[in-house]
Write a protein that holds these residues in place. Structure first.
Motif, PDB file in Angstrom:
ATOM      1  N   LYS A 127       9.438  58.338  80.198  1.00  0.00           N
ATOM      2  CA  LYS A 127       9.632  59.774  79.952  1.00  0.00           C
ATOM      3  C   LYS A 127      10.521  60.378  81.036  1.00  0.00           C
ATOM      4  O   LYS A 127      11.420  61.184  80.747  1.00  0.00           O
ATOM      5  N   GLY A 128      10.302  59.984  82.282  1.00  0.00           N
ATOM      6  CA  GLY A 128      11.116  60.482  83.382  1.00  0.00           C
ATOM      7  C   GLY A 128      12.548  60.000  83.303  1.00  0.00           C
ATOM      8  O   GLY A 128      13.483  60.762  83.569  1.00  0.00           O
ATOM      9  N   HIS A 129      12.731  58.730  82.919  1.00  0.00           N
ATOM     10  CA  HIS A 129      14.088  58.182  82.788  1.00  0.00           C
ATOM     11  C   HIS A 129      14.892  58.918  81.725  1.00  0.00           C
ATOM     12  O   HIS A 129      16.090  59.182  81.908  1.00  0.00           O
ATOM     13  N   LYS A 130      14.231  59.270  80.635  1.00  0.00           N
ATOM     14  CA  LYS A 130      14.913  60.026  79.586  1.00  0.00           C
ATOM     15  C   LYS A 130      15.358  61.393  80.102  1.00  0.00           C
ATOM     16  O   LYS A 130      16.445  61.870  79.765  1.00  0.00           O
ATOM     17  N   LEU A 131      14.523  61.994  80.938  1.00  0.00           N
ATOM     18  CA  LEU A 131      14.869  63.301  81.508  1.00  0.00           C
ATOM     19  C   LEU A 131      16.030  63.173  82.500  1.00  0.00           C
ATOM     20  O   LEU A 131      16.918  64.031  82.539  1.00  0.00           O
ATOM     21  N   ILE A 132      16.033  62.095  83.290  1.00  0.00           N
ATOM     22  CA  ILE A 132      17.157  61.852  84.205  1.00  0.00           C
ATOM     23  C   ILE A 132      18.458  61.767  83.411  1.00  0.00           C
ATOM     24  O   ILE A 132      19.468  62.376  83.779  1.00  0.00           O
ATOM     25  N   ASN A 133      18.431  61.020  82.313  1.00  0.00           N
ATOM     26  CA  ASN A 133      19.629  60.870  81.493  1.00  0.00           C
ATOM     27  C   ASN A 133      20.096  62.203  80.923  1.00  0.00           C
ATOM     28  O   ASN A 133      21.300  62.449  80.802  1.00  0.00           O
ATOM     29  N   GLN A 134      19.137  63.067  80.581  1.00  0.00           N
ATOM     30  CA  GLN A 134      19.509  64.394  80.095  1.00  0.00           C
ATOM     31  C   GLN A 134      20.236  65.175  81.180  1.00  0.00           C
ATOM     32  O   GLN A 134      21.259  65.820  80.922  1.00  0.00           O
ATOM     33  N   TYR A 135      19.715  65.111  82.393  1.00  0.00           N
ATOM     34  CA  TYR A 135      20.356  65.826  83.504  1.00  0.00           C
ATOM     35  C   TYR A 135      21.730  65.243  83.830  1.00  0.00           C
ATOM     36  O   TYR A 135      22.646  65.975  84.208  1.00  0.00           O
ATOM     37  N   LYS A 136      21.857  63.940  83.680  1.00  0.00           N
ATOM     38  CA  LYS A 136      23.137  63.283  83.979  1.00  0.00           C
ATOM     39  C   LYS A 136      24.067  63.270  82.769  1.00  0.00           C
ATOM     40  O   LYS A 136      25.181  62.760  82.843  1.00  0.00           O
ATOM     41  N   LYS A 137      23.544  63.800  81.623  1.00  0.00           N
ATOM     42  CA  LYS A 137      24.325  63.854  80.381  1.00  0.00           C
ATOM     43  C   LYS A 137      24.766  62.451  79.950  1.00  0.00           C
ATOM     44  O   LYS A 137      25.915  62.222  79.558  1.00  0.00           O
ATOM     45  N   ILE A 138      23.801  61.523  80.058  1.00  0.00           N
ATOM     46  CA  ILE A 138      24.054  60.151  79.625  1.00  0.00           C
ATOM     47  C   ILE A 138      23.483  59.960  78.225  1.00  0.00           C
ATOM     48  O   ILE A 138      22.311  60.275  77.965  1.00  0.00           O
ATOM     49  N   GLN A 139      24.287  59.435  77.315  1.00  0.00           N
ATOM     50  CA  GLN A 139      23.842  59.175  75.960  1.00  0.00           C
ATOM     51  C   GLN A 139      23.021  57.887  75.949  1.00  0.00           C
ATOM     52  O   GLN A 139      23.506  56.818  76.348  1.00  0.00           O
ATOM     53  N   GLU A 140      21.758  57.983  75.548  1.00  0.00           N
ATOM     54  CA  GLU A 140      20.912  56.807  75.520  1.00  0.00           C
ATOM     55  C   GLU A 140      21.286  55.893  74.374  1.00  0.00           C
ATOM     56  O   GLU A 140      21.656  56.340  73.291  1.00  0.00           O
ATOM     57  N   GLU A 141      21.154  54.583  74.620  1.00  0.00           N
ATOM     58  CA  GLU A 141      21.419  53.601  73.562  1.00  0.00           C
ATOM     59  C   GLU A 141      20.206  53.454  72.689  1.00  0.00           C
ATOM     60  O   GLU A 141      19.064  53.634  73.125  1.00  0.00           O
ATOM     61  N   ASP A 142      20.419  53.125  71.456  1.00  0.00           N
ATOM     62  CA  ASP A 142      19.306  52.919  70.535  1.00  0.00           C
ATOM     63  C   ASP A 142      18.562  51.631  70.878  1.00  0.00           C
ATOM     64  O   ASP A 142      19.144  50.686  71.379  1.00  0.00           O
TER      65      ASP A 142
END
Length: 206
Positions: free
Chosen positions: A191-206
């Motif tokens: 959950k935290g990693h997903k939030l980090i990616n949001q802050y860094k504007k990183i598109q998560e891979e499926d």
């Protein structure tokens, strides 16, 4: 007037110290830069050691106020740690990287004030952030907050060790942001990693 002059001396000395380091700057140079006599400085501070301690104390009080502001503005514990790191990065943007080393070596009383600040204020603040993050499911439940808070503080200070990270090769601002990125990825849950990616504007891979 005496209080205003004392504050002016502290601010003037701090500006000089942060730009050029502590050891090389003399009381004569501080007085000359402020347009006052050295005798005037000695009316308030008996020697350079006392002035360095006052500058350190003033600087640490300002940092404590900044921590409170960061806590008020942060959206969540991850954002709070990022904002804290950005504050540290920005506050040291124009600071001579050898200053902490010089204070430790030549002004032990002032350095003790920094150590006390780390232990009593900064560590406590980071512990609070880590505990909030665990409660919110952003940080792993198995982390020892006391241990990890100390690790984070020493990590910050390590960035100022010019023997390990020569400033010309490793700019302090970039170094601190690399540190916080590494730190967060080590303590966060999914959950935290997903939030980090949001802050860094990183598109998560499926």
């Amino acid at each position: 007037m005496p209080i205003e002059m004392k504050e002016r001396i502290v601010k003037g000395a701090e500006e000089f110290f942060l730009s050029y380091g502590v050891k090389i700057i003399t009381m004569d140079e501080i007085a000359r830069n402020l347009g006052i006599s050295k005798k005037t400085i000695y009316q308030y501070y008996k020697d350079k050691n006392e002035l360095v301690c006052e500058v350190m104390n003033n600087h640490l009080k300002e940092r404590e106020q900044s921590y409170l502001q960061i806590a008020d503005l942060a959206a969540d514990p991850i954002d709070e740690l990022i904002k804290l790191s950005e504050y540290i990065r920005d506050s040291f943007r124009n600071i001579n990287s050898i200053i902490l080393f010089e204070v430790e070596r030549y002004f032990p009383k002032a350095y003790k004030n920094w150590v006390d600040h780390k232990e009593k204020c900064l560590k406590g603040y980071i512990v609070d952030i880590l505990n909030k993050g665990k409660i919110q499911g952003l940080f792993r439940q198995d982390i020892n907050v006391e241990m990890i808070a100390r690790l984070r503080i020493e990590e910050i200070q390590l960035g100022f060790n010019i023997a390990v990270f020569p400033p010309l090769q490793f700019p302090i601002q970039e170094l601190q942001m690399q540190f916080i990125d590494y730190f967060l990825h080590g303590i966060c849950t999914l959950k935290g990693h997903k939030l980090i990616n949001q802050y860094k504007k990183i598109q998560e891979e499926d």
